[in-house]
Design a protein around this motif. Sequence first.
Motif, mmCIF file in Angstrom:
data_model
loop_
_atom_site.group_PDB
_atom_site.id
_atom_site.type_symbol
_atom_site.label_atom_id
_atom_site.label_comp_id
_atom_site.label_asym_id
_atom_site.label_seq_id
_atom_site.Cartn_x
_atom_site.Cartn_y
_atom_site.Cartn_z
ATOM 1 N N ARG A 16 2.641 -1.589 9.395
ATOM 2 C CA ARG A 16 2.057 -1.036 8.173
ATOM 3 C C ARG A 16 3.023 -0.012 7.606
ATOM 4 O O ARG A 16 3.691 0.716 8.343
ATOM 5 C CB ARG A 16 0.696 -0.390 8.447
ATOM 6 C CG ARG A 16 -0.416 -1.388 8.664
ATOM 7 C CD ARG A 16 -1.777 -0.724 8.680
ATOM 8 N NE ARG A 16 -1.913 0.189 9.807
ATOM 9 C CZ ARG A 16 -2.997 0.933 10.014
ATOM 10 N NH1 ARG A 16 -3.998 0.899 9.148
ATOM 11 N NH2 ARG A 16 -3.075 1.723 11.067
ATOM 12 N N ARG A 18 3.757 2.401 3.647
ATOM 13 C CA ARG A 18 3.063 3.101 2.562
ATOM 14 C C ARG A 18 3.630 2.665 1.220
ATOM 15 O O ARG A 18 4.826 2.422 1.079
ATOM 16 C CB ARG A 18 3.207 4.615 2.714
ATOM 17 C CG ARG A 18 2.443 5.164 3.905
ATOM 18 C CD ARG A 18 2.451 6.679 3.936
ATOM 19 N NE ARG A 18 1.678 7.164 5.076
ATOM 20 C CZ ARG A 18 0.369 7.342 5.065
ATOM 21 N NH1 ARG A 18 -0.314 7.091 3.957
ATOM 22 N NH2 ARG A 18 -0.260 7.772 6.136
ATOM 23 N N CYS A 19 2.758 2.602 0.260
ATOM 24 C CA CYS A 19 3.198 2.310 -1.102
ATOM 25 C C CYS A 19 3.965 3.516 -1.638
ATOM 26 O O CYS A 19 3.464 4.649 -1.574
ATOM 27 C CB CYS A 19 1.984 2.031 -1.982
ATOM 28 S SG CYS A 19 2.394 1.892 -3.742
ATOM 29 N N ASP A 24 -0.626 4.962 -0.298
ATOM 30 C CA ASP A 24 -1.628 4.370 0.585
ATOM 31 C C ASP A 24 -0.968 3.469 1.620
ATOM 32 O O ASP A 24 0.082 2.856 1.364
ATOM 33 C CB ASP A 24 -2.627 3.535 -0.229
ATOM 34 C CG ASP A 24 -3.630 4.399 -0.972
ATOM 35 O OD1 ASP A 24 -3.691 5.612 -0.708
ATOM 36 O OD2 ASP A 24 -4.363 3.845 -1.828
ATOM 37 N N CYS A 26 -0.453 0.139 3.639
ATOM 38 C CA CYS A 26 -0.580 -1.256 3.249
ATOM 39 C C CYS A 26 0.204 -2.133 4.230
ATOM 40 O O CYS A 26 1.087 -1.643 4.940
ATOM 41 C CB CYS A 26 -0.095 -1.473 1.814
ATOM 42 S SG CYS A 26 1.535 -0.793 1.450
ATOM 43 N N ARG A 44 6.776 -3.887 1.890
ATOM 44 C CA ARG A 44 5.339 -3.661 1.927
ATOM 45 C C ARG A 44 4.725 -4.149 0.628
ATOM 46 O O ARG A 44 5.384 -4.193 -0.429
ATOM 47 C CB ARG A 44 5.004 -2.200 2.200
ATOM 48 C CG ARG A 44 4.938 -1.216 1.043
ATOM 49 C CD ARG A 44 6.210 -0.961 0.269
ATOM 50 N NE ARG A 44 7.440 -0.891 1.009
ATOM 51 C CZ ARG A 44 7.943 0.206 1.562
ATOM 52 N NH1 ARG A 44 7.316 1.347 1.422
ATOM 53 N NH2 ARG A 44 9.098 0.180 2.177
ATOM 54 N N THR A 45 3.406 -4.524 0.687
ATOM 55 C CA THR A 45 2.719 -5.042 -0.486
ATOM 56 C C THR A 45 1.456 -4.235 -0.722
ATOM 57 O O THR A 45 0.510 -4.284 0.072
ATOM 58 C CB THR A 45 2.361 -6.531 -0.312
ATOM 59 O OG1 THR A 45 3.545 -7.277 -0.023
ATOM 60 C CG2 THR A 45 1.729 -7.069 -1.579
ATOM 61 N N CYS A 46 1.459 -3.487 -1.803
ATOM 62 C CA CYS A 46 0.302 -2.689 -2.188
ATOM 63 C C CYS A 46 -0.566 -3.521 -3.137
ATOM 64 O O CYS A 46 -0.049 -4.135 -4.071
ATOM 65 C CB CYS A 46 0.767 -1.408 -2.880
ATOM 66 S SG CYS A 46 -0.563 -0.411 -3.602
ATOM 67 N N PRO A 47 -1.904 -3.578 -2.904
ATOM 68 C CA PRO A 47 -2.759 -4.385 -3.775
ATOM 69 C C PRO A 47 -2.732 -3.927 -5.225
ATOM 70 O O PRO A 47 -2.992 -4.716 -6.130
ATOM 71 C CB PRO A 47 -4.153 -4.214 -3.158
ATOM 72 C CG PRO A 47 -4.074 -2.969 -2.340
ATOM 73 C CD PRO A 47 -2.665 -2.897 -1.849
ATOM 74 N N CYS A 75 -4.332 -5.605 8.255
ATOM 75 C CA CYS A 75 -4.488 -4.952 6.954
ATOM 76 C C CYS A 75 -5.542 -3.864 7.039
ATOM 77 O O CYS A 75 -6.592 -4.057 7.651
ATOM 78 C CB CYS A 75 -4.907 -5.973 5.901
ATOM 79 S SG CYS A 75 -3.769 -7.362 5.741
ATOM 80 N N ALA A 79 -5.753 -2.722 1.717
ATOM 81 C CA ALA A 79 -4.891 -3.889 1.555
ATOM 82 C C ALA A 79 -5.635 -5.015 0.839
ATOM 83 O O ALA A 79 -6.798 -4.880 0.472
ATOM 84 C CB ALA A 79 -4.400 -4.351 2.923
ATOM 85 N N CYS A 80 -4.936 -6.149 0.684
ATOM 86 C CA CYS A 80 -5.504 -7.239 -0.103
ATOM 87 C C CYS A 80 -6.719 -7.870 0.567
ATOM 88 O O CYS A 80 -7.567 -8.438 -0.080
ATOM 89 C CB CYS A 80 -4.484 -8.331 -0.324
ATOM 90 S SG CYS A 80 -2.787 -7.810 -0.321
#
Length: 460
Positions: A16, A18-19, A24, A26, A44-47, A75, A79-80
Amino acid sequence: MIASLPSFRTHLKHTRSRCPVCHDLCPAEVWKTNATPSKVYLTRTCPEHGEASMCISSDARFYWMSKGSDDNACCGSGACCADPTGNDGTLGRNALAEKGQTVETLSTCLALIEIVDSCNLACPTCFAASPTGVNEKLDYHSLENIQERIEGVLDRKKNIEILQLSGGEPTLHPQFFELLDWIHERDGIDYVLVNTNGVLIAKDDVFLTELGQRARRGNFQLYLQFDGTGPEAQKALRGGDLRAMKQRVMERCAQENIPVTLAMTVTPQNVAELWSTIQFGLAHDNCRGVSFQPMFWSGRMPDGIAANQLTPEASRLNAADIILGCVDQSDGTIKFEDFTPLPCGDPNCATIGYLLKTPLGVRSISDFIDFSTVQDFLQDKVRYELADLQQCGCENTALGELLHKFEMEEKDTFRLFIKPFMDSWTWDEDRIDRCCTHVIRPDGKLDSFCRYYHSGIQNS
């Protein structure tokens, strides 16, 4: 953000991060490019803000595959996908707490405590975002409060291997020497480091004499802010050229036999000065080494530097950059084999190396020691066990014993220490799982250094 990513790559792990926009937690993955040299990236992928990537090692040879808690591959609520465990993702603490793994139960190799919140310099950059304030505007913690917080850690941990006094500028504390005397008399504290910009040492004779008296008791060292040997980084980091003042500090500390480590914030402006900084340190018998700290994006940053987050690879350095630079600039004196990850904490959290001072001059330590033969501790980093998280690796490895021996023979060794702290761009929750560099917070609790100083969550 990085505009284009290599299409040929090898997945290394899930974690994990951070955005970099909202900070946050993610889901993220670590992967390396299939090129020469191979580089390691964290994506990383932030929603809300999408995908962002950062190169966390410009040479994969100096990245260690380590994984912390299995929960880091899942997640969080931000997350998504939903988190079936109900983990709210807050600072990564809940999953650890379920297993009894908290910063309070992890080994504490270094405990940092801020004793003064303000400073006598107004640096454009400051990871603690310390305001300028001296005399009647000095913002400091009471001696009783500091002692209470340290006592609390000792009650819970029984021992503090290294206690680091920080700030702000800690030497401004009106009871600074009273605090040092109390620490010296208190059982359970092995070593004291004092972070300082050196201003007071450079100009106050009485302070220098008092400091020398405490230093000669032993188990004491200054971490002197030092920004390289050229003017450009000095002005960018501190707002002016402080080289003459730093030279005076080193000379005055030598008069009082005060040991010093140079703490160098490394940026693109001074990365070409790694070897010249080492040479500066070697020219002073009281200098024990250099701590290289690639600049991380926490605290106070000028707008121009903050804007570079949009093109992070042009302005960010990592541990591999420091190792490559030291070797390249030293003309053969430093070798890749001189460096090893520290066995305590996550192996990507700290890299250490040594030069040996001999009657025939400065020599590479790899001429005498093969670190690869004592790196068995790395085998345990593929997956951490609870016992491994709670105990310092240095206590159980041949490498740890060797490093302790080097530290005891400081007159013959010169330490090269690389400490890449994390921010949102480089955040890997696996490293937090095994952090052993802690901050004693104002409420007395311990926290990971990176988490405490991370933008947006300090003091939370």
